[in-house]
Write a protein that holds these residues in place. Structure first.
Motif, short mmCIF file in Angstrom:
data_model
loop_
_atom_site.label_atom_id
_atom_site.label_comp_id
_atom_site.label_asym_id
_atom_site.label_seq_id
_atom_site.Cartn_x
_atom_site.Cartn_y
_atom_site.Cartn_z
N MET A 71 9.27 -4.98 -4.81
CA MET A 71 8.75 -5.15 -3.47
C MET A 71 9.96 -6.79 -2.81
N ALA A 75 12.11 -4.99 -1.10
CA ALA A 75 11.02 -5.12 0.22
C ALA A 75 10.86 -3.55 0.82
N ASN A 76 11.09 -2.60 1.25
CA ASN A 76 10.98 -1.53 1.46
C ASN A 76 11.81 -0.44 0.78
N GLN A 93 8.57 6.26 1.93
CA GLN A 93 9.02 4.85 2.07
C GLN A 93 7.58 3.94 2.09
N LYS A 94 7.64 3.00 0.93
CA LYS A 94 6.54 1.94 1.81
C LYS A 94 7.00 0.38 1.85
N ASP A 95 5.81 -0.22 2.70
CA ASP A 95 6.63 -1.74 2.86
C ASP A 95 6.00 -2.35 1.96
N ARG A 96 5.80 -4.13 1.90
CA ARG A 96 5.30 -4.39 1.38
C ARG A 96 3.34 -4.60 1.23
N TYR A 144 5.17 -12.35 1.22
CA TYR A 144 4.99 -10.66 0.61
C TYR A 144 4.34 -9.98 2.10
N LYS A 410 14.88 4.51 5.98
CA LYS A 410 15.44 3.21 6.77
C LYS A 410 16.04 2.25 6.05
N ASN A 412 16.94 -1.55 5.87
CA ASN A 412 16.00 -3.42 5.84
C ASN A 412 16.82 -3.49 7.50
#
Length: 415
Positions: A71, A75-76, A93-96, A144, A410, A412
């Motif tokens: 993270m 980050a993603n 795919q997950k984000d912060r 974050y 995707k 960054n």
């Protein structure tokens, strides 16, 4: 990497990413293979089951810690837990925002289920490890997830500060071959010159910072001298003359790191050593016995002061000054006054106390100085440095090989 000019094809961007995911994979596999159902099918008895339950809690912490690094750095990224089949091509795919909440939940769910924080369980994750990791997440929450969580940071720091750790009276003893004795180290990465050997870790930090003209066997208890890494003057000029934390070799060195490939340009760092606290050598002159002090109490002191200065409730500036006084007395320098205690001072003091322990990048990002408003030698590939570079460098790209393997991911922004 040093020039801040990396891209998605950089090997170290990829190696770091895949090594962290390997740790995630190990934890996931352990959790898959130790479910109640599988233990029952294998006839595992109650005594071993109880031990396994504790091991599962440790695995969850280590996995959460790995996702914290992902993270922070990338980050993603894909989220893979024990419920994702091995070899699956369909990854989310997950984000912060997702990872912050998930890591927070994982860590809180294992509190009280971990090994005791004592010397018999040295090197194992424990409740104070969890509290430190949560406090670090909360201190950096504005980076974050765009939220101020300094109150929460202080809640977990106070738990940690009451856990029985004390400041090591001798600074250098936290970075030597028997540093497992230090009362200050909360969590370490354990190395052993005979049983946990590597050319990375503290072996690298000692050998890469050393040249043969430094008498390495006498100076550092080491036969390896690789002439790789050294201090930039933005670090070495931060210290007062009497500061015991300034552990540099200056003989036949220049202060300025003006020639990139000349090891004598810039002071050599002798913070890490394979000598024990009594001056005797470690077990192996080619591989260090020195453990890496991953989390230690001085960092918690400085985090406490910063959280208070950033408006966190639950702490006081008076207590922060007392913590800093203790650190500076150990260093052999004078304490700071209430007027001198500012956020800029904290950033500099973190450099003096924690250099070469892996904190500087996120510190600069948190203070808005990594890509903007601050320059250092060789930033952007020129000795004079530049103050501003593309803000995309606040996070690393996903490796090109990962995008090739998983075309649904995707990249960054900016890479």
């Amino acid at each position: 990497m040093q020039f801040c000019q990396w891209n998605s094809n950089n090997n170290f961007v990829a190696l770091n990413y895949t090594r962290i995911y390997m740790n995630v994979a190990y934890a996931n596999e352990y959790l898959r293979e130790t479910t109640d159902e599988k233990l029952g099918n294998r006839g595992v008895g109650d005594e071993l089951r109880a031990k396994i339950e504790g091991f599962r809690a440790e695995a969850r912490v280590l996995r959460a810690m790995s996702y914290y690094f992902l993270m922070d750095l990338y980050a993603n990224v894909p989220f893979i837990d024990e419920n994702v089949p091995v070899g699956s091509r369909k990854l989310d795919q997950k984000d912060r925002v997702f990872f912050f909440s998930w890591i927070e939940s994982e860590l809180k769910n294992v509190e009280g289920k971990l090994p005791p924080a004592d010397k018999d369980h040295y090197g194992m994750v424990n409740d104070p490890t969890v509290w430190m990791l949560l406090a670090k997440m909360y201190l950096n929450a504005e980076v974050y997830i765009g939220e101020k969580r300094y109150d929460d940071c202080l809640i977990y720091l106070k738990k940690l500060l009451g856990a029985g750790f004390t400041i090591d009276p001798v600074y250098k003893n936290m970075f030597c071959a028997d540093n497992e004795k230090s009362p200050e180290i909360i969590f370490s990465l354990v190395y052993d010159g005979r049983r946990a050997t590597t050319f990375g870790g503290t072996t690298y930090l000692i050998a890469a910072a050393c040249k043969s003209d430094m008498n390495p066997l006498t100076t550092l208890g080491f036969s390896q001298a690789w002439s790789n890494i050294r201090a930039k003057e933005t670090l070495s000029t931060l210290f007062e003359e009497s500061d015991k934390r300034a552990m540099f070799w200056k003989q036949d060195r220049t202060l300025e790191s003006s020639v990139w490939y000349d090891f004598t340009k810039g002071w050599s760092v002798i913070k890490y050593s394979n000598l024990k606290s009594d001056g005797t050598p470690g077990s192996n002159s080619a591989h260090a016995d020195t453990d890496f002090p991953f989390f230690r109490l001085a960092d918690a002191y400085l985090m406490y002061a910063e959280a208070v200065l950033r408006g966190g409730q639950g702490g006081t500036k008076e207590q922060a000054l007392l913590y800093l006084k203790e650190l500076r007395e150990r260093a052999g320098i004078s304490p700071v006054s209430s007027v001198e205690l500012t956020l800029d001072f904290i950033l500099e003091e973190r450099s003096r106390e924690l250099y070469w322990e892996g904190h500087r990048r996120i510190d600069l990002i948190r203070f808005g100085k990594f890509t903007k408003n601050y320059k250092w030698p060789w930033k952007n590939g020129v000795f004079s440095g530049v103050a501003n570079i593309d803000s995309k460098y606040n996070i690393y790209p996903l490796p090109a090989t990962e995008l090739t393997s998983n075309p649904d991911l995707k990249q960054n922004t900016g890479y």
